[in-house]
Write an enzyme that holds these catalytic residues in place. Structure first.
Site, PDB file in Angstrom:
ATOM      1  N   ARG A   1      13.019  85.545  -0.123  1.00 41.11           N
ATOM      2  CA  ARG A   1      13.636  84.197  -0.685  1.00 41.11           C
ATOM      3  C   ARG A   1      12.769  83.333  -1.519  1.00 41.11           C
ATOM      4  O   ARG A   1      12.600  83.062  -2.717  1.00 41.11           O
ATOM      5  CB  ARG A   1      14.385  83.662   0.341  1.00 41.11           C
ATOM      6  CG  ARG A   1      15.729  82.573  -0.074  1.00 41.11           C
ATOM      7  CD  ARG A   1      14.988  81.373  -0.395  1.00 41.11           C
ATOM      8  NE  ARG A   1      14.282  80.718   0.649  1.00 41.11           N
ATOM      9  CZ  ARG A   1      13.509  79.577   0.741  1.00 41.11           C
ATOM     10  NH1 ARG A   1      13.558  78.931  -0.584  1.00 41.11           N
ATOM     11  NH2 ARG A   1      12.793  79.071   1.725  1.00 41.11           N
TER      12      ARG A   1
ATOM     13  N   CYS B   1       8.681  76.458  -5.047  1.00 37.27           N
ATOM     14  CA  CYS B   1       9.864  76.059  -5.353  1.00 37.27           C
ATOM     15  C   CYS B   1      10.200  75.692  -6.946  1.00 37.27           C
ATOM     16  O   CYS B   1       9.034  74.878  -7.326  1.00 37.27           O
ATOM     17  CB  CYS B   1      10.171  74.700  -4.305  1.00 37.27           C
ATOM     18  SG  CYS B   1      11.751  74.204  -4.783  1.00 37.27           S
TER      19      CYS B   1
ATOM     20  N   ASN C   1       4.059  80.201  -0.221  1.00 33.92           N
ATOM     21  CA  ASN C   1       3.482  80.001   1.432  1.00 33.92           C
ATOM     22  C   ASN C   1       2.157  80.652   1.772  1.00 33.92           C
ATOM     23  O   ASN C   1       2.033  81.751   1.073  1.00 33.92           O
ATOM     24  CB  ASN C   1       4.914  80.907   2.143  1.00 33.92           C
ATOM     25  CG  ASN C   1       5.914  79.714   1.728  1.00 33.92           C
ATOM     26  OD1 ASN C   1       6.625  80.280   0.770  1.00 33.92           O
ATOM     27  ND2 ASN C   1       6.237  78.883   2.415  1.00 33.92           N
TER      28      ASN C   1
HETATM   29  P1  HMG Z   1      25.985  70.987  -8.095  1.00 34.17           P
HETATM   30  O1  HMG Z   1      26.140  71.010  -9.771  1.00 34.17           O
HETATM   31  O2  HMG Z   1      25.709  69.314  -7.775  1.00 34.17           O
HETATM   32  O3  HMG Z   1      27.184  71.503  -7.766  1.00 34.17           O
HETATM   33  O4  HMG Z   1      24.806  71.408  -7.513  1.00 34.17           O
HETATM   34  P2  HMG Z   1      28.759  71.072  -7.580  1.00 34.17           P
HETATM   35  O5  HMG Z   1      29.307  71.328  -6.300  1.00 34.17           O
HETATM   36  O6  HMG Z   1      28.989  69.925  -8.530  1.00 34.17           O
HETATM   37  O7  HMG Z   1      29.078  72.666  -8.525  1.00 34.17           O
HETATM   38  C1  HMG Z   1      28.753  72.855  -9.848  1.00 34.17           C
HETATM   39  C2  HMG Z   1      28.894  74.137 -10.105  1.00 34.17           C
HETATM   40  O8  HMG Z   1      28.097  75.182  -9.130  1.00 34.17           O
HETATM   41  C3  HMG Z   1      30.281  74.736  -9.966  1.00 34.17           C
HETATM   42  O9  HMG Z   1      30.459  75.798 -11.005  1.00 34.17           O
HETATM   43  C4  HMG Z   1      30.214  75.513  -8.633  1.00 34.17           C
HETATM   44  O10 HMG Z   1      31.161  76.548  -8.469  1.00 34.17           O
HETATM   45  C5  HMG Z   1      28.945  76.142  -8.590  1.00 34.17           C
HETATM   46  P3  HMG Z   1      31.564  75.636 -12.288  1.00 34.17           P
HETATM   47  O11 HMG Z   1      32.734  75.183 -11.722  1.00 34.17           O
HETATM   48  O12 HMG Z   1      30.731  74.376 -12.873  1.00 34.17           O
HETATM   49  O13 HMG Z   1      31.494  76.963 -12.977  1.00 34.17           O
HETATM   50  N1  HMG Z   1      27.918  76.188  -7.251  1.00 34.17           N
HETATM   51  C6  HMG Z   1      27.865  77.461  -6.837  1.00 34.17           C
HETATM   52  N2  HMG Z   1      27.893  78.677  -7.348  1.00 34.17           N
HETATM   53  C7  HMG Z   1      27.337  79.876  -6.620  1.00 34.17           C
HETATM   54  N3  HMG Z   1      26.768  79.378  -5.327  1.00 34.17           N
HETATM   55  C8  HMG Z   1      26.821  78.363  -4.764  1.00 34.17           C
HETATM   56  C9  HMG Z   1      27.627  77.270  -5.496  1.00 34.17           C
HETATM   57  N4  HMG Z   1      27.485  75.809  -5.110  1.00 34.17           N
HETATM   58  C10 HMG Z   1      27.941  75.200  -6.566  1.00 34.17           C
HETATM   59  N5  HMG Z   1      26.725  77.994  -3.519  1.00 34.17           N
HETATM   60  C11 HMG Z   1      23.632  72.752  -5.756  1.00 34.17           C
HETATM   61  C12 HMG Z   1      24.608  71.467  -6.207  1.00 34.17           C
HETATM   62  C13 HMG Z   1      23.073  72.583  -4.512  1.00 34.17           C
HETATM   63  C14 HMG Z   1      24.704  74.077  -5.804  1.00 34.17           C
HETATM   64  C15 HMG Z   1      22.715  73.225  -6.792  1.00 34.17           C
HETATM   65  O14 HMG Z   1      21.705  72.033  -6.953  1.00 34.17           O
HETATM   66  C16 HMG Z   1      21.697  74.355  -6.197  1.00 34.17           C
HETATM   67  O15 HMG Z   1      22.228  75.343  -6.474  1.00 34.17           O
HETATM   68  N6  HMG Z   1      20.471  74.033  -6.034  1.00 34.17           N
HETATM   69  C17 HMG Z   1      19.610  75.078  -5.504  1.00 34.17           C
HETATM   70  C18 HMG Z   1      18.211  74.790  -5.470  1.00 34.17           C
HETATM   71  C19 HMG Z   1      17.351  75.762  -5.013  1.00 34.17           C
HETATM   72  O16 HMG Z   1      17.813  76.915  -4.414  1.00 34.17           O
HETATM   73  N7  HMG Z   1      16.023  75.486  -4.636  1.00 34.17           N
HETATM   74  C20 HMG Z   1      14.947  76.346  -3.912  1.00 34.17           C
HETATM   75  C21 HMG Z   1      15.397  76.350  -2.542  1.00 34.17           C
HETATM   76  S1  HMG Z   1      14.804  74.974  -1.429  1.00 34.17           S
HETATM   77  C22 HMG Z   1      13.256  75.310  -1.243  1.00 34.17           C
HETATM   78  O17 HMG Z   1      12.653  76.170  -1.813  1.00 34.17           O
HETATM   79  C23 HMG Z   1      12.362  74.640  -0.066  1.00 34.17           C
HETATM   80  C24 HMG Z   1      12.159  75.423   0.917  1.00 34.17           C
HETATM   81  O18 HMG Z   1      11.571  76.727   1.114  1.00 34.17           O
HETATM   82  C25 HMG Z   1      11.321  74.500   2.297  1.00 34.17           C
HETATM   83  C26 HMG Z   1      10.267  73.784   1.583  1.00 34.17           C
HETATM   84  O19 HMG Z   1       9.175  74.652   0.791  1.00 34.17           O
HETATM   85  O20 HMG Z   1      10.010  72.643   1.816  1.00 34.17           O
HETATM   86  C27 HMG Z   1      13.606  75.749   1.580  1.00 34.17           C
HETATM   87 MG    MG Z   2       9.420  76.675   0.544  1.00 31.90          MG
END
Ligand code: HMG
Ligand code: MG
Length: 302
Positions: free
Chosen positions: A18, A243, A252
């Protein structure tokens, strides 16, 4: 004499499929993602983050996580974890029988906005229905707090803020919080300060650490965390990762390097280093580059 707080065993949470693959520029086919997860399970890892169910427009590399979860060869001893940002993501994860989900918040307002498009407070509101649905189905939920040391947009983060957000996630029902140095700027002194603040309100048993190795400090930071009683460590095969919303952040700590250090410390972990190195070799070959694990490189050069 070894510090008495150092745990006798550590649970490794493998995040490579992931956190690692989400940050790859090139597309990775489903069969490769599936085989990687299978090899990691066969190496003895018991918690594997196999994919994420976020909006694929935000992180295209994680599109198709449904297929990954459906096609992996399940091992009863392994928990296959799915990263989910909201109820929609939870439902996608459950439709393919994820054993556990992870929600992700941050200790930085600016990062929260960039990564999940809402404030910290709004993110906690979004997690509530996920927690309710998970409770109803008996699915364990892990919580991440990102930017526990620094933020790519805000700079240094106050340890108290990390403690507050972590407490909120646990109060909502997360069984554990993983503290993420997303940018990888931390050093053991800063990690000590941050953990002191968090441990003043949360017991070590409910915490894990998640270090990106951008500045080469991850193993030192893990050692500092072990000395403070932390017994859950996230890592990524071949040191993959980063990220997409923390520009410049490296992968990582490599799981191979973590396992080698734990072996040296006599800490139990249940993972076979040779099988792990083979899994790292597999994915590095597929990506067409050298492994990010020093232990893997050194072993292969022998
Ligand atoms: P948003 O645009 O605010 O969401 O994004 P929304 O609720 O307004 O929906 C907008 C559109 O997104 C809609 O589609 C939803 O259906 C769709 P439309 O009607 O326009 O066609 N949607 C989705 N589609 C599929 N699966 C879903 C989903 N949710 C909404 N779950 C949202 C908000 C959170 C969805 C967006 O910002 C996002 O997907 N962000 C993910 C970012 C990400 O994955 N970052 C990397 C992971 S975090 C990380 O790596 C850190 C970590 O490792 C720890 C560390 O290192 O610190 C964990
Ligand atoms: Mg991370």
């Amino acid at each position: 004499m070894m510090n008495t707080l150092i745990p006798s065993s550590v649970r490794i949470v493998e995040v490579g499929p992931r956190d690692g693959l989400q940050n790859e520029k090139q597309a990775i086919d489903i069969a490769t993602r599936v085989q990687l997860v299978n090899m990691l399970g066969a190496a003895g890892l018991k918690s594997i983050e196999a994919g994420s169910f976020v909006n694929p427009a935000w992180v295209p590399q994680m599109a198709g996580s449904e297929e990954v979860f459906t096609q992996i060869k399940r091992d009863d001893k392994v928990r296959y974890v799915a990263l989910v940002p909201n109820l929609k993501g939870f439902e996608r994860a459950i439709s393919v029988t994820a054993n556990e989900v992870a929600i992700f918040g941050a200790a930085s307002e600016a990062f929260s906005k960039k990564n999940i498009n809402c404030s910290i407070e709004e993110s906690l509101d979004r997690f509530k229905p996920v927690m309710d649905a998970a409770k109803e189905r008996g699915i364990p939920v892990r919580g991440y707090v990102s930017c526990v040391i620094s933020c790519p947009y805000e700079g240094e983060i106050a340890p108290q803020k990390v403690a507050q957000v972590s407490e909120r996630l646990l109060a909502m029902g997360c069984y554990e919080v993983s503290l993420g140095d997303t940018v990888g700027t931390g050093t053991p002194a800063g990690v000590n300060r941050m953990l002191e603040a968090v441990l003043s309100v949360i017991p070590a048993e409910k915490l894990g650490v998640h270090f990106h190795d951008t500045y080469g400090q991850a193993l030192a930071n893990i050692y500092a965390s072990l000395q403070m009683g932390i017994a859950v460590v996230d890592s990524s095969i071949a040191g993959l990762g980063g990220c997409p919303y923390a520009k410049g952040a490296a992968g990582n700590v490599a799981t191979e390097d973590l396992v080698y250090m734990l072996n040296g410390l006599g800490i139990q972990h249940g993972v076979d280093l040779n099988k792990l190195i083979a899994a790292g070799q597999f994915i590095s070959d597929k990506l067409g580059r050298q492994s990010g694990s020093k232990v893997a490189i050194a072993t292969n050069n022998q």
